[in-house]
Scaffold this motif. Structure first.
Motif, PDB file in Angstrom:
ATOM      1  N   ASN A 221      -0.804   2.242  -3.757  1.00 22.76           N
ATOM      2  CA  ASN A 221      -0.978   2.589  -5.154  1.00 22.76           C
ATOM      3  C   ASN A 221       0.293   2.211  -5.899  1.00 22.76           C
ATOM      4  O   ASN A 221       1.390   2.459  -5.418  1.00 22.76           O
ATOM      5  CB  ASN A 221      -1.256   4.092  -5.284  1.00 22.76           C
ATOM      6  CG  ASN A 221      -1.328   4.547  -6.728  1.00 22.76           C
ATOM      7  OD1 ASN A 221      -0.323   4.979  -7.288  1.00 22.76           O
ATOM      8  ND2 ASN A 221      -2.488   4.443  -7.313  1.00 22.76           N
ATOM      9  N   ILE A 222       0.174   1.592  -7.082  1.00 23.46           N
ATOM     10  CA  ILE A 222       1.370   1.127  -7.786  1.00 23.46           C
ATOM     11  C   ILE A 222       2.099   2.260  -8.493  1.00 23.46           C
ATOM     12  O   ILE A 222       3.265   2.101  -8.863  1.00 23.46           O
ATOM     13  CB  ILE A 222       1.030   0.014  -8.804  1.00 23.46           C
ATOM     14  CG1 ILE A 222       0.197   0.555  -9.963  1.00 23.46           C
ATOM     15  CG2 ILE A 222       0.355  -1.156  -8.125  1.00 23.46           C
ATOM     16  CD1 ILE A 222       0.035  -0.420 -11.107  1.00 23.46           C
ATOM     17  N   PHE A 223       1.437   3.407  -8.700  1.00 23.90           N
ATOM     18  CA  PHE A 223       2.065   4.489  -9.443  1.00 23.90           C
ATOM     19  C   PHE A 223       2.817   5.475  -8.549  1.00 23.90           C
ATOM     20  O   PHE A 223       3.966   5.809  -8.817  1.00 23.90           O
ATOM     21  CB  PHE A 223       1.010   5.259 -10.258  1.00 23.90           C
ATOM     22  CG  PHE A 223       0.287   4.409 -11.258  1.00 23.90           C
ATOM     23  CD1 PHE A 223       0.897   4.029 -12.442  1.00 23.90           C
ATOM     24  CD2 PHE A 223      -1.008   3.974 -11.017  1.00 23.90           C
ATOM     25  CE1 PHE A 223       0.238   3.247 -13.367  1.00 23.90           C
ATOM     26  CE2 PHE A 223      -1.680   3.192 -11.939  1.00 23.90           C
ATOM     27  CZ  PHE A 223      -1.057   2.822 -13.110  1.00 23.90           C
ATOM     28  N   TYR A 224       2.152   5.943  -7.494  1.00 27.18           N
ATOM     29  CA  TYR A 224       2.739   7.003  -6.661  1.00 27.18           C
ATOM     30  C   TYR A 224       2.350   6.744  -5.209  1.00 27.18           C
ATOM     31  O   TYR A 224       1.489   7.413  -4.653  1.00 27.18           O
ATOM     32  CB  TYR A 224       2.224   8.357  -7.141  1.00 27.18           C
ATOM     33  CG  TYR A 224       3.005   9.553  -6.660  1.00 27.18           C
ATOM     34  CD1 TYR A 224       4.390   9.568  -6.686  1.00 27.18           C
ATOM     35  CD2 TYR A 224       2.345  10.692  -6.198  1.00 27.18           C
ATOM     36  CE1 TYR A 224       5.098  10.678  -6.269  1.00 27.18           C
ATOM     37  CE2 TYR A 224       3.039  11.804  -5.785  1.00 27.18           C
ATOM     38  CZ  TYR A 224       4.419  11.792  -5.824  1.00 27.18           C
ATOM     39  OH  TYR A 224       5.125  12.907  -5.412  1.00 27.18           O
ATOM     40  N   PRO A 225       2.973   5.750  -4.562  1.00 25.01           N
ATOM     41  CA  PRO A 225       2.544   5.335  -3.225  1.00 25.01           C
ATOM     42  C   PRO A 225       2.761   6.416  -2.170  1.00 25.01           C
ATOM     43  O   PRO A 225       3.684   7.225  -2.244  1.00 25.01           O
ATOM     44  CB  PRO A 225       3.429   4.117  -2.936  1.00 25.01           C
ATOM     45  CG  PRO A 225       3.960   3.688  -4.268  1.00 25.01           C
ATOM     46  CD  PRO A 225       4.080   4.936  -5.073  1.00 25.01           C
ATOM     47  N   SER A 226       1.893   6.376  -1.152  1.00 26.20           N
ATOM     48  CA  SER A 226       2.040   7.229   0.024  1.00 26.20           C
ATOM     49  C   SER A 226       2.328   6.413   1.273  1.00 26.20           C
ATOM     50  O   SER A 226       2.719   6.966   2.296  1.00 26.20           O
ATOM     51  CB  SER A 226       0.769   8.056   0.249  1.00 26.20           C
ATOM     52  OG  SER A 226       0.575   8.973  -0.805  1.00 26.20           O
ATOM     53  N   ARG A 227       2.128   5.120   1.201  1.00 25.14           N
ATOM     54  CA  ARG A 227       2.428   4.220   2.311  1.00 25.14           C
ATOM     55  C   ARG A 227       2.620   2.813   1.768  1.00 25.14           C
ATOM     56  O   ARG A 227       2.185   2.491   0.663  1.00 25.14           O
ATOM     57  CB  ARG A 227       1.327   4.250   3.373  1.00 25.14           C
ATOM     58  CG  ARG A 227       0.007   3.688   2.915  1.00 25.14           C
ATOM     59  CD  ARG A 227      -1.012   3.598   4.051  1.00 25.14           C
ATOM     60  NE  ARG A 227      -1.418   4.915   4.500  1.00 25.14           N
ATOM     61  CZ  ARG A 227      -1.200   5.376   5.732  1.00 25.14           C
ATOM     62  NH1 ARG A 227      -0.582   4.608   6.631  1.00 25.14           N
ATOM     63  NH2 ARG A 227      -1.598   6.564   6.082  1.00 25.14           N
ATOM     64  N   GLY A 228       3.269   1.973   2.570  1.00 26.86           N
ATOM     65  CA  GLY A 228       3.451   0.583   2.181  1.00 26.86           C
ATOM     66  C   GLY A 228       4.849   0.290   1.672  1.00 26.86           C
ATOM     67  O   GLY A 228       5.736   1.145   1.655  1.00 26.86           O
ATOM     68  N   SER A 229       5.040  -0.952   1.227  1.00 27.97           N
ATOM     69  CA  SER A 229       6.356  -1.421   0.789  1.00 27.97           C
ATOM     70  C   SER A 229       6.241  -2.195  -0.509  1.00 27.97           C
ATOM     71  O   SER A 229       5.197  -2.782  -0.817  1.00 27.97           O
ATOM     72  CB  SER A 229       6.984  -2.341   1.846  1.00 27.97           C
ATOM     73  OG  SER A 229       7.099  -1.693   3.093  1.00 27.97           O
ATOM     74  N   TYR A 230       7.339  -2.189  -1.256  1.00 29.50           N
ATOM     75  CA  TYR A 230       7.465  -3.052  -2.424  1.00 29.50           C
ATOM     76  C   TYR A 230       8.879  -3.609  -2.426  1.00 29.50           C
ATOM     77  O   TYR A 230       9.859  -2.854  -2.308  1.00 29.50           O
ATOM     78  CB  TYR A 230       7.212  -2.297  -3.723  1.00 29.50           C
ATOM     79  CG  TYR A 230       7.421  -3.168  -4.950  1.00 29.50           C
ATOM     80  CD1 TYR A 230       6.455  -4.086  -5.346  1.00 29.50           C
ATOM     81  CD2 TYR A 230       8.599  -3.095  -5.687  1.00 29.50           C
ATOM     82  CE1 TYR A 230       6.643  -4.895  -6.450  1.00 29.50           C
ATOM     83  CE2 TYR A 230       8.804  -3.908  -6.796  1.00 29.50           C
ATOM     84  CZ  TYR A 230       7.819  -4.803  -7.171  1.00 29.50           C
ATOM     85  OH  TYR A 230       8.014  -5.609  -8.258  1.00 29.50           O
ATOM     86  N   ALA A 231       8.994  -4.929  -2.549  1.00 28.27           N
ATOM     87  CA  ALA A 231      10.303  -5.570  -2.599  1.00 28.27           C
ATOM     88  C   ALA A 231      10.280  -6.639  -3.677  1.00 28.27           C
ATOM     89  O   ALA A 231       9.246  -7.284  -3.911  1.00 28.27           O
ATOM     90  CB  ALA A 231      10.654  -6.196  -1.249  1.00 28.27           C
ATOM     91  N   GLU A 232      11.430  -6.814  -4.328  1.00 30.55           N
ATOM     92  CA  GLU A 232      11.536  -7.832  -5.364  1.00 30.55           C
ATOM     93  C   GLU A 232      12.909  -8.474  -5.321  1.00 30.55           C
ATOM     94  O   GLU A 232      13.919  -7.785  -5.245  1.00 30.55           O
ATOM     95  CB  GLU A 232      11.289  -7.239  -6.755  1.00 30.55           C
ATOM     96  CG  GLU A 232      11.387  -8.276  -7.876  1.00 30.55           C
ATOM     97  CD  GLU A 232      11.047  -7.703  -9.239  1.00 30.55           C
ATOM     98  OE1 GLU A 232       9.866  -7.769  -9.625  1.00 30.55           O
ATOM     99  OE2 GLU A 232      11.967  -7.168  -9.897  1.00 30.55           O
ATOM    100  N   PHE A 233      12.913  -9.786  -5.403  1.00 31.14           N
ATOM    101  CA  PHE A 233      14.149 -10.554  -5.530  1.00 31.14           C
ATOM    102  C   PHE A 233      14.052 -11.372  -6.799  1.00 31.14           C
ATOM    103  O   PHE A 233      13.034 -12.014  -7.076  1.00 31.14           O
ATOM    104  CB  PHE A 233      14.354 -11.479  -4.328  1.00 31.14           C
ATOM    105  CG  PHE A 233      15.510 -12.420  -4.508  1.00 31.14           C
ATOM    106  CD1 PHE A 233      16.818 -11.980  -4.338  1.00 31.14           C
ATOM    107  CD2 PHE A 233      15.299 -13.755  -4.864  1.00 31.14           C
ATOM    108  CE1 PHE A 233      17.885 -12.849  -4.529  1.00 31.14           C
ATOM    109  CE2 PHE A 233      16.357 -14.627  -5.051  1.00 31.14           C
ATOM    110  CZ  PHE A 233      17.660 -14.167  -4.882  1.00 31.14           C
TER     111      PHE A 233
END
Length: 383
Positions: A221-233
């Motif tokens: 979920n993009i708002f309030y995740p419970s699992r997973g990853s997000y990375a940005e360069f």
């Protein structure tokens, strides 16, 4: 300013009263058929509703004040995955909640006579294969610049900013790549003396920078995740050909990872870095961003930050959390070993206010060096 604050408070009270009155008249629209709890999913998705986000500002950098944001959510176009339903590709690997399209407008004002207005839009196409973000804002901020000795030097920063970004998903992967352009037409005012540590000071300055953005996103979920990853360069350059009065380069990298320790517990981990080279304006340098620390108090050529957050889901709707982080800014005013360490910690809560969208709202209270801060949050504090 006191009169203005009273007017804003009266506006929020009327807004809240009208919302509750409407909810009383149309109770079915504000109840989730799944659990019977208060929920705005149906109103936001099917009845062109707007989510008001009032904000009591306690940001130490700009003082105490009030703000209001209005968020409008629209469903995916025919042929794409609807918001709130799992999104998957041909391989079945993508199972995150498809993000909705979001349009937001907002304004704020504080007791230091700082104010700002803005408009932003986020849009996806073709089963989340294309992501667009655009923003336009105008600010007039009364801030402090902290020199080599850590002394606060008051200054005024005003201007108009524009951001444009388009990302394209690579095949059926979780990777996105695309360009971003940022333009900021600024006016900066100090007192009679420019503080130590600022080189090539210009009162009126235009910043135009362009770069490449690489994202990796497996959040549920993009708002309030419970699992997973997000990375940005992101790697940017500012040059005259891009409408910039200064030539410099910037590189930023940030990563978030959420691990469900059990059905009730979720651990979040954050790492954030920023680096700069060339003739970068002092106010555009990287800085440590932690809840409870004044924005840009710890600012220099480079910065590195780490933070942990532990969440406990009391019910499917309610959760509480605790967080803490540290960071350093270094490279010009201080070497890494000599740079002061920024730290902050705090606690908060969230309520799942729109289940089909995955939108939670709540409050964070944080403590930093010699100060406290209060934040109204939509989803995660990590953006």
């Amino acid at each position: 300013m006191v009169r203005a604050s009273v007017q804003w408070s009266a506006f929020y009270f009327c807004l809240a009263a009208a919302s509750f009155a409407y909810a009383a008249q149309e109770p079915s629209r504000f109840r989730d058929a799944e659990d019977g709890q208060f929920d705005m999913s149906d109103v936001l998705l099917n009845h062109r509703g707007v989510l008001p986000v009032p904000n009591i500002i306690t940001e130490p950098a700009i003082g105490y004040g009030l703000g209001l944001g209005l968020l409008y959510f629209s469903a995916a176009k025919p042929g794409t995955v609807e918001p709130g339903k799992p999104s998957s590709d041909e391989t079945g690997e993508r199972n995150a909640m498809a993000p909705p399209n979001i349009t937001g407008v907002g304004a704020f004002g504080t007791g230091t006579h700082s104010w700002g207005v803005g408009l932003a839009h986020f849009h996806t196409w073709n089963d989340d294969r294309i992501r667009y973000f655009g923003a336009l804002g105008k600010v007039n901020l009364h801030l402090n610049y902290y020199g080599p000795q850590g002394n606060a030097n008051a200054y005024q920063l005003s201007g108009v900013a524009v951001v444009q970004q388009v990302l394209f998903r690579l095949g059926n992967s979780h990777w996105y790549v695309g360009p971003r352009y940022t333009f900021f037409d600024t006016a900066t005012r100090f007192g009679p003396v420019v503080p130590q540590g600022i080189n090539h000071f210009q009162k009126d300055l235009r910043i135009g920078k362009a770069g490449i953005v690489i994202d990796y996103d497996t959040r549920d979920n993009i708002f309030y995740p419970s699992r997973g990853s997000y990375a940005e360069f992101e790697a940017d350059i500012a040059r005259g050909a891009l409408a910039s009065d200064r030539s410099f380069e910037m590189q930023t990298a940030r990563g978030y990872h959420w691990v469900p320790l059990s059905p009730a517990w979720v651990l979040g981990m954050r790492a954030d870095t920023g680096f700069s080279q060339g003739d970068i304006p002092f106010f555009a340098q990287p800085y440590v961003n932690l809840r409870g620390i004044s924005q840009a108090k710890f600012q220099d050529r480079n910065q590195v930050t780490g933070e942990l957050e532990l969440r406990y889901n009391i019910t499917p709707r309610w959760s509480v959390l605790g967080f803490g982080g540290v960071g350093k800014a270094y490279g010009n005013l201080h070497s890494f070993s000599d740079a002061p360490t920024a730290f902050a910690f705090g606690t908060g809560f969230r309520y799942l206010i729109a289940r089909k969208l995955g939108v939670s709202m709540g409050v964070d209270v944080a403590h930093g060096p010699g100060q406290n801060a209060f934040y109204i949050q939509v989803g995660s504090a990590w953006r």
